[in-house]
Design an enzyme around this catalytic site. Structure first.
Site, PDB file in Angstrom:
ATOM      1  N   GLU A  91      86.628  21.742  -2.298  1.00  0.00           N
ATOM      2  CA  GLU A  91      85.810  22.113  -1.127  1.00  0.00           C
ATOM      3  C   GLU A  91      84.697  23.087  -1.466  1.00  0.00           C
ATOM      4  OE1 GLU A  91      87.898  22.807   2.498  1.00  0.00           O
ATOM      5  OE2 GLU A  91      86.660  24.525   3.044  1.00  0.00           O
ATOM      6  N   ARG A 134      85.393  40.606  -1.138  1.00  0.00           N
ATOM      7  CA  ARG A 134      84.215  40.079  -0.445  1.00  0.00           C
ATOM      8  C   ARG A 134      83.628  41.102   0.512  1.00  0.00           C
ATOM      9  NH1 ARG A 134      85.560  33.761   0.967  1.00  0.00           N
ATOM     10  NH2 ARG A 134      87.532  34.502   1.817  1.00  0.00           N
ATOM     11  N   ASP A 181      81.487  24.036  11.246  1.00  0.00           N
ATOM     12  CA  ASP A 181      82.166  25.045  12.072  1.00  0.00           C
ATOM     13  C   ASP A 181      81.451  25.021  13.423  1.00  0.00           C
ATOM     14  OD1 ASP A 181      83.725  28.116  11.568  1.00  0.00           O
ATOM     15  OD2 ASP A 181      82.641  27.628  13.405  1.00  0.00           O
ATOM     16  N   ASP A 232      89.479  25.666  -2.144  1.00  0.00           N
ATOM     17  CA  ASP A 232      88.247  26.064  -1.462  1.00  0.00           C
ATOM     18  C   ASP A 232      87.441  26.964  -2.392  1.00  0.00           C
ATOM     19  OD1 ASP A 232      86.309  27.334   0.161  1.00  0.00           O
ATOM     20  OD2 ASP A 232      87.534  26.954   1.931  1.00  0.00           O
ATOM     21  N   GLU A 271      80.796  23.670   5.827  1.00  0.00           N
ATOM     22  CA  GLU A 271      81.104  24.749   6.774  1.00  0.00           C
ATOM     23  C   GLU A 271      79.923  25.704   6.930  1.00  0.00           C
ATOM     24  OE1 GLU A 271      84.539  26.378   4.562  1.00  0.00           O
ATOM     25  OE2 GLU A 271      83.756  28.338   5.081  1.00  0.00           O
TER      26      GLU A 271
HETATM   27  C1  LIG Z   1      89.443  30.814   2.154  1.00  0.00           C
HETATM   28  C2  LIG Z   1      87.961  30.691   2.135  1.00  0.00           C
HETATM   29  O1  LIG Z   1      87.434  31.447   1.083  1.00  0.00           O
HETATM   30  C3  LIG Z   1      87.297  31.103   3.429  1.00  0.00           C
HETATM   31  O2  LIG Z   1      87.626  32.434   3.715  1.00  0.00           O
HETATM   32  C4  LIG Z   1      87.696  30.225   4.585  1.00  0.00           C
HETATM   33  C5  LIG Z   1      87.195  28.846   4.409  1.00  0.00           C
HETATM   34  O3  LIG Z   1      86.206  28.591   3.748  1.00  0.00           O
HETATM   35  C6  LIG Z   1      87.913  27.730   5.033  1.00  0.00           C
HETATM   36  O4  LIG Z   1      88.808  27.972   5.822  1.00  0.00           O
HETATM   37  O5  LIG Z   1      87.568  26.592   4.738  1.00  0.00           O
HETATM   38 MG    MG Z   2      86.039  26.399   3.305  1.00  0.00          MG
END
Ligand SMILES: C[C@H](O)[C@H](O)CC(=O)C(=O)O
Ligand code: MG
Length: 394
Positions: free
Chosen positions: A240, A48, A291, A214, A268
């Site tokens: 997610e 990323r 967030d 996720d 988020e």
């Molecule tokens: C792990 C995910 O790709 C990202 O870095 C963090 C995230 O989206 C989450 O904690 O929810």
């Molecule tokens: Mg997430």
């Protein structure tokens, strides 16, 4: 106290981990072939950082009151956010009363509407808002959770996000959320690998431990539906952020498509009560995940949470360490919290915003006693060893 005013606001930039938690060195699980909206370009698939996930860095907002008390907060946004604070938002902050949090929020939001609404500008505004809450808590010598109306529980419980839910289980967490590694552009083979990884983790953790995936905005509706159906036999608790945050219609359809009992979560990368109103009124998800450093700060999160409550939706904030812990403690519809495993191999608990904060509490056995949060403001200090840079010193 009511007569205290704000003397100065200062915006700094920091590099390396911390609030910009994707800004990690090579070999970290958080940058290991994770499925993203950029994965359709093979050259940006492995990392990323290759497409610039960490270009912004951390924004530190410091707000000083007329009695010399300083509140601060960290979020993402880096140099462009520092510009917005110093060149635009400062006029609404300096000279205001330290209790003018609601008015300052409204002025920051309304005055940036023509170039703001979501993303960087709202991250910036969130950083200012959190620093104002920290300042008020420090002036009143009260933790932020008390300023919010008081805690509804004595202990927080956490699930862990990281590459190793099996290790998180041993550390006492209530569940584990893994990143999805392969997106639609990796075809049927990628889908099979995703499901194999989930099956393997289910094998390791047994039948009852929560497992979640996720998808970081990287799927389309058809792929997300196939993934959810395939994942059901491995007991996936939730899927997610499967789709683009702009695709409210896709989320509403996905929620209809997933097997009964599986939850759809997102939010988020959503912002403000108006963005979350779309998610809630369109029936996009079961859990919203704002967030607090990106959605408009604490002032806005309280409103988003009330809206969610009226829609029978849970609010489980995305990461954000102490800034979300103080909030989660005060809400009935936030029964648990996220802990992001920032150890490179996800094999130990380290403070999420390390190394930028001092005194940052972490869960022990997947739990955190409220008493740990009983310090003025958010209860943390800036680490003086971190090199602060103030790019727009007025
Ligand atoms: C792990 C995910 O790709 C990202 O870095 C963090 C995230 O989206 C989450 O904690 O929810
Ligand atoms: Mg997430």
């Amino acid at each position: 106290m009511g007569h205290l005013t704000i003397k100065h606001v200062r915006a700094f930039v920091l590099r390396g981990g911390g609030a910009d938690y994707h800004d990690q060195a090579d070999g970290h699980w958080i940058d290991d072939h994770i499925s993203t909206p950029m994965s359709k370009y093979p050259e940006y698939r492995q990392s990323r950082r290759s497409f610039g996930i960490n270009v912004l860095g951390t924004l530190v907002v410091e707000i000083e009151a007329s009695d010399g008390t300083v509140g601060f907060a960290v979020t993402t946004g880096g140099e462009p956010a520092a510009y917005i604070v110093e060149k635009h938002l400062a006029r609404f902050i300096e000279g205001a009363r330290v209790t003018d949090i609601e008015k300052i929020w409204d002025q920051m939001y309304q005055s940036t509407l023509y170039y703001g609404r979501k993303g960087l500008v709202i991250n910036t505004l969130s950083g200012v808002d959190l620093a104002l809450w920290d300042l008020l808590g420090k002036i009143r010598q009260e933790p932020v959770h008390q300023l919010l109306g008081g805690a509804v529980r004595d202990e927080l419980q956490f699930y862990a996000t990281g590459a190793r839910p099996d290790l998180a289980q041993k550390m006492g967490f209530i569940g584990g959320k893994m990143p999805l590694h392969h997106g639609p552009s990796e075809g049927e083979e990628g889908l099979r690998k995703n499901l194999e990884q989930l099956a393997d983790m289910r094998e390791r953790v047994g039948p009852d431990f929560w497992l979640m995936l996720d998808c970081w905005m990287s799927l389309d509706l058809n792929y997300a539906t196939k993934l959810a159906i395939g994942a059901h036999e491995h007991g996936l608790k939730w899927i997610e952020e499967a789709l683009s945050p702009d695709d409210y219609w896709g989320y509403a359809a996905l929620r209809n498509n997933v097997p009964k009992g599986m939850l759809v979560t997102t939010g988020e990368h959503e912002a403000t009560r108006w963005g979350f109103r779309m998610l809630l009124e369109m029936g996009c998800c079961d859990i919203i995940q704002p967030d607090v450093g990106w959605c408009g700060g604490l002032t806005e999160l309280v409103k988003i949470s009330a809206l969610a409550d009226a829609h029978n939706a849970m609010v489980v904030p995305h990461g954000s360490s102490v800034y979300s812990y103080h909030f989660v403690a005060t809400r009935h519809n936030s029964p648990f919290a996220e802990f992001l495993m920032m150890a490179p191999k996800a094999d130990e608990v380290v403070p999420m915003f390390h190394p930028q904060l001092l005194g940052e509490p972490v869960p022990v056995n997947g739990r955190m006693r409220l008493s740990v949060l009983d310090k003025p403001g958010f209860g943390v200090d800036l680490n003086p060893d971190c090199q602060l840079h103030r790019p727009y010193n007025r």
